[in-house]
Design a protein around this motif. Structure first.
Motif, mmCIF file in Angstrom:
data_model
loop_
_atom_site.group_PDB
_atom_site.id
_atom_site.type_symbol
_atom_site.label_atom_id
_atom_site.label_comp_id
_atom_site.label_asym_id
_atom_site.label_seq_id
_atom_site.Cartn_x
_atom_site.Cartn_y
_atom_site.Cartn_z
ATOM 1 N N TRP A 10 0.827 -1.201 0.000
ATOM 2 C CA TRP A 10 0.000 0.000 0.000
ATOM 3 C C TRP A 10 0.858 1.246 0.000
ATOM 4 C CZ3 TRP A 10 -1.794 3.861 3.524
ATOM 5 C CH2 TRP A 10 -1.142 3.899 4.747
ATOM 6 N N LEU A 12 0.356 5.762 0.131
ATOM 7 C CA LEU A 12 -0.501 6.912 0.389
ATOM 8 C C LEU A 12 0.254 8.133 -0.141
ATOM 9 C CD1 LEU A 12 -3.145 7.871 1.676
ATOM 10 C CD2 LEU A 12 -1.907 8.137 3.835
ATOM 11 N N ASN A 24 5.332 9.630 -0.749
ATOM 12 C CA ASN A 24 4.634 8.455 -0.248
ATOM 13 C C ASN A 24 4.642 8.563 1.270
ATOM 14 O OD1 ASN A 24 3.528 6.017 0.405
ATOM 15 N ND2 ASN A 24 5.144 4.783 -0.500
ATOM 16 N N SER A 35 -1.234 4.894 9.146
ATOM 17 C CA SER A 35 -1.609 3.526 8.790
ATOM 18 C C SER A 35 -2.797 3.058 9.623
ATOM 19 C CB SER A 35 -0.437 2.566 9.005
ATOM 20 O OG SER A 35 0.668 2.950 8.236
ATOM 21 N N ILE A 38 -6.013 4.748 8.375
ATOM 22 C CA ILE A 38 -6.452 4.230 7.073
ATOM 23 C C ILE A 38 -7.042 2.832 7.217
ATOM 24 C CG2 ILE A 38 -5.671 3.467 4.787
ATOM 25 C CD1 ILE A 38 -5.840 6.524 5.045
ATOM 26 N N PHE A 39 -6.360 1.946 7.929
ATOM 27 C CA PHE A 39 -6.802 0.552 8.015
ATOM 28 C C PHE A 39 -7.939 0.316 9.011
ATOM 29 C CE2 PHE A 39 -2.784 -0.159 5.800
ATOM 30 C CZ PHE A 39 -3.216 -1.027 4.811
ATOM 31 N N ASN A 41 -10.561 2.475 8.811
ATOM 32 C CA ASN A 41 -11.595 3.270 8.131
ATOM 33 C C ASN A 41 -11.893 4.601 8.806
ATOM 34 O OD1 ASN A 41 -11.996 1.475 6.001
ATOM 35 N ND2 ASN A 41 -13.321 0.212 7.260
ATOM 36 N N TRP A 43 -10.579 7.493 7.771
ATOM 37 C CA TRP A 43 -9.909 8.350 6.797
ATOM 38 C C TRP A 43 -10.122 9.825 7.079
ATOM 39 C CZ3 TRP A 43 -10.109 6.092 1.217
ATOM 40 C CH2 TRP A 43 -9.749 4.754 1.234
ATOM 41 N N ASP A 44 -11.304 10.191 7.566
ATOM 42 C CA ASP A 44 -11.584 11.602 7.821
ATOM 43 C C ASP A 44 -10.679 12.168 8.917
ATOM 44 O OD1 ASP A 44 -12.984 9.894 9.591
ATOM 45 O OD2 ASP A 44 -14.431 11.459 10.062
ATOM 46 N N VAL A 65 -8.570 12.425 1.905
ATOM 47 C CA VAL A 65 -7.999 11.185 1.363
ATOM 48 C C VAL A 65 -9.020 10.631 0.385
ATOM 49 C CG1 VAL A 65 -7.211 8.844 1.865
ATOM 50 C CG2 VAL A 65 -6.723 10.670 3.476
ATOM 51 N N GLU A 66 -8.588 10.403 -0.849
ATOM 52 C CA GLU A 66 -9.470 9.847 -1.874
ATOM 53 C C GLU A 66 -9.066 8.419 -2.163
ATOM 54 O OE1 GLU A 66 -9.322 12.327 -5.324
ATOM 55 O OE2 GLU A 66 -10.262 14.021 -4.301
ATOM 56 N N TYR A 67 -10.050 7.605 -2.416
ATOM 57 C CA TYR A 67 -9.813 6.212 -2.754
ATOM 58 C C TYR A 67 -9.926 6.009 -4.226
ATOM 59 C CZ TYR A 67 -10.418 1.170 -2.947
ATOM 60 O OH TYR A 67 -10.285 -0.158 -3.242
#
Length: 67
Positions: A10, A12, A24, A35, A38-39, A41, A43-44, A65-67
């Motif tokens: 992964w 970012l 990165n 990390s 992100i993992f 959920n 993200w906000d 953060v965009e997926y």
């Protein structure tokens, strides 16, 4: 049945708004704070994180953060 090992890789990426350097953030996440967010959920909660560009040494904040 044959078995296979899955590999998780992964990244970012963020572009420094000052110099345009592609960073990165995983390489600079020494305490795994990003990390974990992100993992799990969250993200906000990455929004507002302050980043210092390794190229130009100027700081900026992540706005999304965009997926």
């Amino acid at each position: 049945m044959l078995e296979a090992t899955a590999v998780l890789s992964w990244y970012l990426f963020v572009e420094c708004p000052h110099c345009g350097e592609q960073i990165n953030l995983v390489d600079h996440d020494e305490d795994y704070a990003l990390s974990k967010l992100i993992f799990t959920n969250k993200w906000d909660e990455v929004e507002g994180e302050e980043i210092e560009c390794p190229e130009c040494a100027k700081s900026f904040q992540i706005d999304a953060v965009e997926y």
